[in-house]
Scaffold this motif. Structure first.
Motif, PDB file in Angstrom:
ATOM      1  N   UNK A 186      27.821  49.916  50.721  1.00  0.00           N
ATOM      2  CA  UNK A 186      26.445  49.473  50.979  1.00  0.00           C
ATOM      3  C   UNK A 186      25.549  50.599  51.519  1.00  0.00           C
ATOM      4  N   UNK A 187      26.072  51.828  51.530  1.00  0.00           N
ATOM      5  CA  UNK A 187      25.316  52.910  52.140  1.00  0.00           C
ATOM      6  C   UNK A 187      24.015  53.206  51.385  1.00  0.00           C
ATOM      7  N   UNK A 188      24.044  53.092  50.068  1.00  0.00           N
ATOM      8  CA  UNK A 188      22.857  53.434  49.281  1.00  0.00           C
ATOM      9  C   UNK A 188      21.693  52.489  49.548  1.00  0.00           C
ATOM     10  N   UNK A 189      21.991  51.234  49.915  1.00  0.00           N
ATOM     11  CA  UNK A 189      20.905  50.279  50.159  1.00  0.00           C
ATOM     12  C   UNK A 189      21.338  49.246  51.196  1.00  0.00           C
ATOM     13  N   UNK A 190      21.245  49.587  52.481  1.00  0.00           N
ATOM     14  CA  UNK A 190      21.623  48.636  53.523  1.00  0.00           C
ATOM     15  C   UNK A 190      20.507  47.661  53.885  1.00  0.00           C
ATOM     16  N   UNK A 191      19.335  47.824  53.278  1.00  0.00           N
ATOM     17  CA  UNK A 191      18.167  47.078  53.742  1.00  0.00           C
ATOM     18  C   UNK A 191      18.256  45.566  53.536  1.00  0.00           C
ATOM     19  N   UNK A 192      18.881  45.061  52.473  1.00  0.00           N
ATOM     20  CA  UNK A 192      19.077  43.604  52.410  1.00  0.00           C
ATOM     21  C   UNK A 192      19.922  43.066  53.561  1.00  0.00           C
TER      22      UNK A 192
END
Length: 402
Positions: free
Chosen positions: A15-21
């Motif tokens: 999830x490092x590339x997109x943790x925002x969700x």
């Protein structure tokens, strides 16, 4: 999925590339207790309140029990001032700030603009004839460590070994999934020790001299609080390199990645370079280099209807707070001219980032110099490969063709 697995999912490298969700889920849930006993906080106003609360400690020694969590425990060396509480924090930070910035040295960082620009151009010059570069290894990584070496007064012939120490220390906290951290942490601690010993020795050589570097100032102009001990000098000098270096690498790299993903905004910055300071502030909000801070309550705290026990591990998710829609309009939009941008990219309160003025100038100069050269650049891989760390989040490599 149960909310008590949020930290595990946030720190999962997939999830490092997109943790925002996941951060949005955290804000919706409020204060979230995890299965490891820690508590996550992700809303802007709660984070700000906790960063300004004297009942919240930065000293890991105040935890009720050892906790690895999002960061390793301190090594054997005395902790730097960012890991201490007042009054020791205030004393050491004041002594460190004296040769670095206002009120005693208000012009030191701004006076380095010319030097930072020269270093930037020196790094970019050999890249002009290449079709593909790595923004991290070729530019964003060497720039801040070179700047900090010049700031401290490290001789140029010793800068390569400084880079080696920096790489070793950063790698020691960038532990991969399932990897035994023991060996890396031992090697990292040794690098910190060697770096500190070198810096103390260099400072002693400057004692009684008239140098204009920070090490000379530490030993020749200590100010009213008195002189730093050898251990404090080693910890403070090493902190300048380690903390300031890795965060600036991520700020520049995340900045290039964001601009290449938003070519209209990249074009805007090329046409209106006066927007660069505002754009850097927006990058600190939108894709910050530091995503989380560990803290410890010194007393039971009631936050958003949840009681956090004294001594429990507390994780403040700064990157979540900086995208809180209750504080920022259209928070998931990258808006370089965003007004009223009081982001959490450098924290807040008495522990706000010591090196923020230097990081801002480096990012403004670096992105300004790259903007005109990224006209036809394209990302080789999107998303790029990320470092393991969920705290100091940034690409390990950022290959571009230009």
């Amino acid at each position: 999925m149960a909310v008590d697995t949020l930290l595990r999912r946030i720190t999962d490298h997939t999830n490092r590339a997109d943790p925002y969700p996941l951060y949005a889920e955290l804000r919706e849930a409020g204060v979230v207790r995890q299965t490891d006993g820690s508590y996550l906080v992700g809303t802007y106003h709660d984070i700000v309140a906790l960063l300004h609360d004297p009942r919240v400690s930065s000293d890991q020694r105040n935890r009720a029990a050892p906790y690895r969590g999002i960061a390793p425990e301190e090594g054997q060396q005395p902790p730097a001032f960012i890991r201490r509480d007042d009054p020791e924090h205030h004393r050491l930070r004041s002594m460190a700030m004296r040769p670095f910035g206002p009120p005693h040295s208000p012009h030191r960082i701004d006076a380095m603009r010319g030097e930072i620009l020269r270093i930037t151009e020196e790094l970019i010059a050999p890249l002009k004839g290449r079709a593909r570069i790595d923004i991290v290894d070729d530019f964003a990584y060497p720039l801040p460590v070179t700047v900090i070496c010049r700031l401290l007064g490290v001789p140029r012939e010793d800068e390569p070994v400084f880079r080696e120490w920096s790489t070793t220390v950063i790698d020691s906290i960038d532990i991969g999934p399932g990897e035994d951290p023991g060996k890396r942490e031992t090697v990292g601690e040794q690098a910190r020790h060697e770096m500190g010993r070198y810096l103390v020795g260099l400072a002693e050589q400057r004692r009684g001299g008239s140098g204009d570097d920070m090490l000379s100032a530490f030993v020749n102009d200590p100010g009213p609080p008195g002189e730093l001990t050898r251990e404090e000098l080693a910890a403070t000098s090493a902190l300048l390199l380690i903390a300031g270096h890795e965060t600036t690498v991520n700020l520049i790299t995340n900045g290039v990645l964001t601009l290449l993903r938003h070519p209209d905004q990249l074009d805007l910055l090329r046409r209106e370079p006066a927007l660069l300071p505002s754009a850097v502030e927006e990058l600190l909000r939108y894709e910050p280099p530091v995503h989380m801070l560990p803290r410890t309550p010194l007393a039971p705290l009631d936050i958003a209807g949840t009681t956090i026990p004294q001594g429990a591990p507390l994780v403040l998710v700064l990157a979540s707070g900086s995208r809180d829609p209750r504080r920022f309009r259209d928070p998931d939009r990258f808006h370089p001219a965003r007004p009223d941008n009081q982001h959490l990219g450098f924290g807040s309160g008495i522990h706000s980032c010591y090196g923020a003025p230097l990081a801002r100038i480096e990012a403004q100069i670096a992105l300004g110099a790259l903007a005109s050269r990224l006209t036809t650049a394209t990302l080789v891989e999107d998303p790029p490969p990320y470092r393991n760390s969920a705290i100091l989040r940034g690409p390990r490599h950022l290959h571009v063709e230009w």
